[in-house]
Each structure stands twice: as structure tokens, then as C-alpha cells.
Design an enzyme around this catalytic site. Structure first.
Site, PDB file in Angstrom:
ATOM      1  N   TYR A 111       0.835  -1.214   0.000  1.00  0.00           N
ATOM      2  CA  TYR A 111       0.000   0.000   0.000  1.00  0.00           C
ATOM      3  C   TYR A 111       0.869   1.265   0.000  1.00  0.00           C
ATOM      4  O   TYR A 111       0.669   2.196  -0.788  1.00  0.00           O
ATOM      5  CB  TYR A 111      -0.894  -0.052   1.238  1.00  0.00           C
ATOM      6  CG  TYR A 111      -1.914   1.055   1.367  1.00  0.00           C
ATOM      7  CD1 TYR A 111      -3.122   1.002   0.674  1.00  0.00           C
ATOM      8  CD2 TYR A 111      -1.693   2.129   2.222  1.00  0.00           C
ATOM      9  CE1 TYR A 111      -4.070   1.991   0.826  1.00  0.00           C
ATOM     10  CE2 TYR A 111      -2.632   3.127   2.382  1.00  0.00           C
ATOM     11  CZ  TYR A 111      -3.826   3.059   1.684  1.00  0.00           C
ATOM     12  OH  TYR A 111      -4.767   4.056   1.838  1.00  0.00           O
TER      13      TYR A 111
ATOM     14  N   LYS B  53       1.115   4.352  -2.752  1.00  0.00           N
ATOM     15  CA  LYS B  53       0.734   5.723  -2.411  1.00  0.00           C
ATOM     16  C   LYS B  53       1.905   6.686  -2.594  1.00  0.00           C
ATOM     17  O   LYS B  53       1.708   7.863  -2.904  1.00  0.00           O
ATOM     18  CB  LYS B  53       0.185   5.775  -0.976  1.00  0.00           C
ATOM     19  CG  LYS B  53      -1.097   4.957  -0.781  1.00  0.00           C
ATOM     20  CD  LYS B  53      -2.222   5.393  -1.702  1.00  0.00           C
ATOM     21  CE  LYS B  53      -3.533   4.685  -1.417  1.00  0.00           C
ATOM     22  NZ  LYS B  53      -4.625   5.100  -2.320  1.00  0.00           N
TER      23      LYS B  53
HETATM   24  P1  NAP Z   1     -13.405   2.275   1.343  1.00  0.00           P
HETATM   25  O1  NAP Z   1     -14.325   2.719   2.428  1.00  0.00           O
HETATM   26  O2  NAP Z   1     -12.884   0.878   1.342  1.00  0.00           O
HETATM   27  O3  NAP Z   1     -14.105   2.612  -0.058  1.00  0.00           O
HETATM   28  C1  NAP Z   1     -13.442   2.376  -1.255  1.00  0.00           C
HETATM   29  C2  NAP Z   1     -14.432   1.962  -2.307  1.00  0.00           C
HETATM   30  O4  NAP Z   1     -13.685   1.650  -3.512  1.00  0.00           O
HETATM   31  C3  NAP Z   1     -15.182   0.669  -1.929  1.00  0.00           C
HETATM   32  O5  NAP Z   1     -16.514   0.727  -2.374  1.00  0.00           O
HETATM   33  C4  NAP Z   1     -14.378  -0.377  -2.704  1.00  0.00           C
HETATM   34  O6  NAP Z   1     -15.101  -1.575  -2.918  1.00  0.00           O
HETATM   35  C5  NAP Z   1     -14.088   0.369  -3.982  1.00  0.00           C
HETATM   36  N1  NAP Z   1     -13.028  -0.228  -4.778  1.00  0.00           N
HETATM   37  C6  NAP Z   1     -11.973  -0.946  -4.351  1.00  0.00           C
HETATM   38  N2  NAP Z   1     -11.243  -1.385  -5.387  1.00  0.00           N
HETATM   39  C7  NAP Z   1     -11.861  -0.948  -6.514  1.00  0.00           C
HETATM   40  C8  NAP Z   1     -11.590  -1.103  -7.900  1.00  0.00           C
HETATM   41  N3  NAP Z   1     -10.564  -1.852  -8.342  1.00  0.00           N
HETATM   42  N4  NAP Z   1     -12.395  -0.486  -8.785  1.00  0.00           N
HETATM   43  C9  NAP Z   1     -13.451   0.239  -8.359  1.00  0.00           C
HETATM   44  N5  NAP Z   1     -13.788   0.378  -7.066  1.00  0.00           N
HETATM   45  C10 NAP Z   1     -12.987  -0.201  -6.139  1.00  0.00           C
HETATM   46  O7  NAP Z   1     -12.082   3.221   1.296  1.00  0.00           O
HETATM   47  P2  NAP Z   1     -11.866   4.711   1.834  1.00  0.00           P
HETATM   48  O8  NAP Z   1     -11.349   4.629   3.214  1.00  0.00           O
HETATM   49  O9  NAP Z   1     -13.040   5.553   1.534  1.00  0.00           O
HETATM   50  O10 NAP Z   1     -10.620   5.137   0.922  1.00  0.00           O
HETATM   51  C11 NAP Z   1     -10.756   5.847  -0.297  1.00  0.00           C
HETATM   52  C12 NAP Z   1      -9.365   6.196  -0.804  1.00  0.00           C
HETATM   53  O11 NAP Z   1      -8.676   6.984   0.166  1.00  0.00           O
HETATM   54  C13 NAP Z   1      -8.479   4.975  -1.057  1.00  0.00           C
HETATM   55  O12 NAP Z   1      -7.670   5.178  -2.189  1.00  0.00           O
HETATM   56  C14 NAP Z   1      -7.617   4.901   0.192  1.00  0.00           C
HETATM   57  O13 NAP Z   1      -6.397   4.254  -0.037  1.00  0.00           O
HETATM   58  C15 NAP Z   1      -7.447   6.392   0.491  1.00  0.00           C
HETATM   59  N6  NAP Z   1      -7.119   6.655   1.890  1.00  0.00           N
HETATM   60  C16 NAP Z   1      -7.970   6.269   2.893  1.00  0.00           C
HETATM   61  C17 NAP Z   1      -7.616   6.549   4.224  1.00  0.00           C
HETATM   62  C18 NAP Z   1      -8.483   6.159   5.383  1.00  0.00           C
HETATM   63  O14 NAP Z   1      -8.032   6.328   6.533  1.00  0.00           O
HETATM   64  N7  NAP Z   1      -9.691   5.683   5.187  1.00  0.00           N
HETATM   65  C19 NAP Z   1      -6.409   7.191   4.495  1.00  0.00           C
HETATM   66  C20 NAP Z   1      -5.586   7.544   3.436  1.00  0.00           C
HETATM   67  C21 NAP Z   1      -5.949   7.295   2.141  1.00  0.00           C
HETATM   68  P3  NAP Z   1     -14.879  -2.795  -1.860  1.00  0.00           P
HETATM   69  O15 NAP Z   1     -15.236  -2.264  -0.521  1.00  0.00           O
HETATM   70  O16 NAP Z   1     -15.816  -3.858  -2.370  1.00  0.00           O
HETATM   71  O17 NAP Z   1     -13.431  -3.165  -1.977  1.00  0.00           O
END
Ligand code: NAP
Length: 247
Positions: free
Chosen positions: A153, A157
Site C-alpha cells: 500500500y 501511495k
Molecule cells: P473504502 O471505504 O474501502 O471505499 C473504497 C471503495 O472503492 C469501496 O466501495 C471499494 O469496494 C471500492 N473499490 C476498491 N477497489 C476498486 C476497484 N478496483 N475499482 C473500483 N472500485 C474499487 O475506502 P476509503 O477509506 O473511503 O478510501 C478511499 C481512498 O482513500 C483509497 O484510495 C484509500 O487508499 C485512500 N485513503 C484512505 C484513508 C483512510 O483512513 N480511510 C487514508 C488515506 C488514504 P470494496 O469495498 O468492495 O473493496
């Protein structure tokens, strides 16, 4: 309405930060293609936007597949006549300490978090170049600076920073800005998997005294997606409540 008459493609918009972003862009006037590999989740987000009076369509799309990424950009143009904004938000974790990490864990995360961003950006920019306008914003993370158990990861990033800066250099001439954001600890299903006491300890280490909410990040995406942000490109903006200041 900051985004009146504009069209946006938001990936990973079925849940968490992507869902909040799709809703916020729509509240600000954009027509939104709600893309997620989870079709039901995409449908639910799009339906909520339409119910609230906005414009949205759901799309099943796995960003790690080049043909699906291309289809998502093309479908946005077909549905709304244009694509002004791409939010590369889809991302996954497959955590493991480095010595135990399997090739599958490594490759899955690279496929979605890095290749997916490249495929979607390339597909969207082909349309944006024709109109001489575009806003691309991608989700990096404070894990780009290194995080135990996240070799895959963290690598993706961090790589997004180089990708973002390079695309910004190449596509500035087409009126396209390309930026990345680095959220800290945000409360979504991605972080709900972390044990309760670890989450509480993380919140205590954040100067702002709390973990983030999806809208904390959606507002940053909106800011960078706005026409007014035309002189910001190639940037990585951290939104972590001050978490990384203490490292
Ligand atoms: P999340 O709640 O897991 O939501 C992500 C969504 O993207 C889910 O619906 C997921 O489906 C979908 N997804 C995953 N792989 C995909 C693909 N190949 N094609 C299309 N859709 C896909 O994640 P989040 O926390 O909102 O994170 C959103 C972004 O912010 C990510 O890039 C993450 O790395 C970044 N981020 C998050 C955090 C944090 O603390 N939450 C911190 C830093 C960065 P499934 O659930 O079925 O996999």
C-alpha cells in the site's frame, strides 16, 4: 454552484470517502458518474444523489482493468456530454508484514492503487485534452511516508506522487491540473477493520484530537476539482489533522 454544468467521474464512489465526494460534487452542481467494482454500492450512492435532487449514474467498474477504466471515461462523456473532473479515489489494502506478504497481496494492491490511477487518468485525459480543460485528483495517503504492514500500500501511495507530478508536467499544456491528496486516519470501512484500541490510540496521537470523517477529505477533493484551483498542479496536499507533524 461551483461545478454547474460540469461532469465528474468518481472511482470507488460506492463507499467511504468516494461516496461522500460523489455527493458533495453533485451538491455543487456536477453530474457524477458513480463508479465502483461493487455494483450495488454504486447504485445506492447514485440513487441517494438523485433522491437529493442531484444528477448521477452508477457504473460497475474495476479500475485495475484498462478496458473498464477506458469505458468509465467514455461512458461519462456519453452520459453527460463531457468529463471535467476525475477523482481517482478507488483503493484497497491487503496488509501483511513484508516477509509474509504474498505475490497476490502485492500485485492486487499495485493493480488497483497504482495501475488503476494511471489507466483512469490516461482515459480521462484523452477527452479532457480535446476540450483543453480538466481536473484530476488522486488519493495518496500519509502511508506513503511508510507504515508497518503496508509495504504494498505504502509503495503505491508513494508512487502516486511521482505519477501525479509527471502527469502535471505533461498535461499542463492541455489545461489539465493533476494533484494528489494524502489523507490521514479517516473513519471508513477501510479503517473499521483496525482494532478499537488501536483506533483510539491513533486518535490520541492526532493534534486535532480526532480521526477524520469522509467529508473532511471530500471537501479537499472539491477544492482541487474546482475551476478556481487552476494554478495548483503537481501538488500533494496532506489532510491528517496534524498526525504526521509528530513523526
Ligand atoms: P473504502 O471505504 O474501502 O471505499 C473504497 C471503495 O472503492 C469501496 O466501495 C471499494 O469496494 C471500492 N473499490 C476498491 N477497489 C476498486 C476497484 N478496483 N475499482 C473500483 N472500485 C474499487 O475506502 P476509503 O477509506 O473511503 O478510501 C478511499 C481512498 O482513500 C483509497 O484510495 C484509500 O487508499 C485512500 N485513503 C484512505 C484513508 C483512510 O483512513 N480511510 C487514508 C488515506 C488514504 P470494496 O469495498 O468492495 O473493496
Amino acid at each position: 454552484m461551483m461545478l454547474k454544468d460540469q461532469a465528474a467521474l468518481v472511482t470507488g464512489a460506492g463507499a467511504g470517502i468516494g461516496q461522500a465526494t460523489a455527493r458533495l460534487l453533485a451538491e455543487n452542481g456536477a453530474a457524477v458518474m458513480v463508479a465502483d467494482w461493487n455494483e450495488d454500492a454504486a447504485k445506492a450512492t447514485a440513487a441517494a444523489i438523485v433522491k437529493a435532487g442531484g444528477k448521477a449514474q452508477p457504473l460497475k467498474c474495476d479500475v485495475s482493468r484498462p478496458s473498464e477504466a477506458r469505458h468509465a471515461a467514455d461512458q461519462t462523456v456519453r452520459a453527460f456530454g463531457r468529463i471535467d473532473i476525475l477523482i481517482n479515489n478507488a483503493g484497497i489494502t491487503r496488509d501483511s508484514s513484508a516477509l509474509k506478504m504474498t505475490p497476490e497481496q502485492w500485485e492486487q494492491v499495485l493493480g488497483v492503487n497504482l495501475s488503476g490511477v494511471f489507466y483512469c487518468s490516461q482515459a480521462a485525459a484523452a477527452h479532457m485534452r480535446e476540450r483543453g480543460y480538466g481536473r484530476i485528483v488522486s488519493a495518496s495517503s500519509v502511508s506513503a511516508f511508510g507504515n508497518f504492514g503496508q509495504a504494498n500500500y505504502s509503495a503505491t501511495k508513494a508512487a502516486l506522487v511521482g505519477l501525479t507530478r509527471t502527469l502535471a508536467i505533461e498535461w499542463g499544456r492541455y489545461g489539465i491540473t493533476v494533484n494528489a491528496i494524502a489523507p490521514g486516519f479517516i473513519k471508513t470501512s477501510m479503517t473499521d477493520a483496525i482494532p478499537q484500541e488501536q483506533r483510539e490510540a491513533a486518535a490520541r496521537r492526532i493534534p486535532m484530537g480526532r480521526v477524520g470523517e469522509p467529508y473532511d477529505i471530500a471537501r479537499l477533493y472539491l477544492f482541487l476539482a474546482a475551476p478556481e484551483s487552476s494554478f495548483i498542479t503537481g501538488a500533494l496536499i496532506v489532510a491528517d489533522g496534524g498526525q504526521t507533524l509528530l513523526h
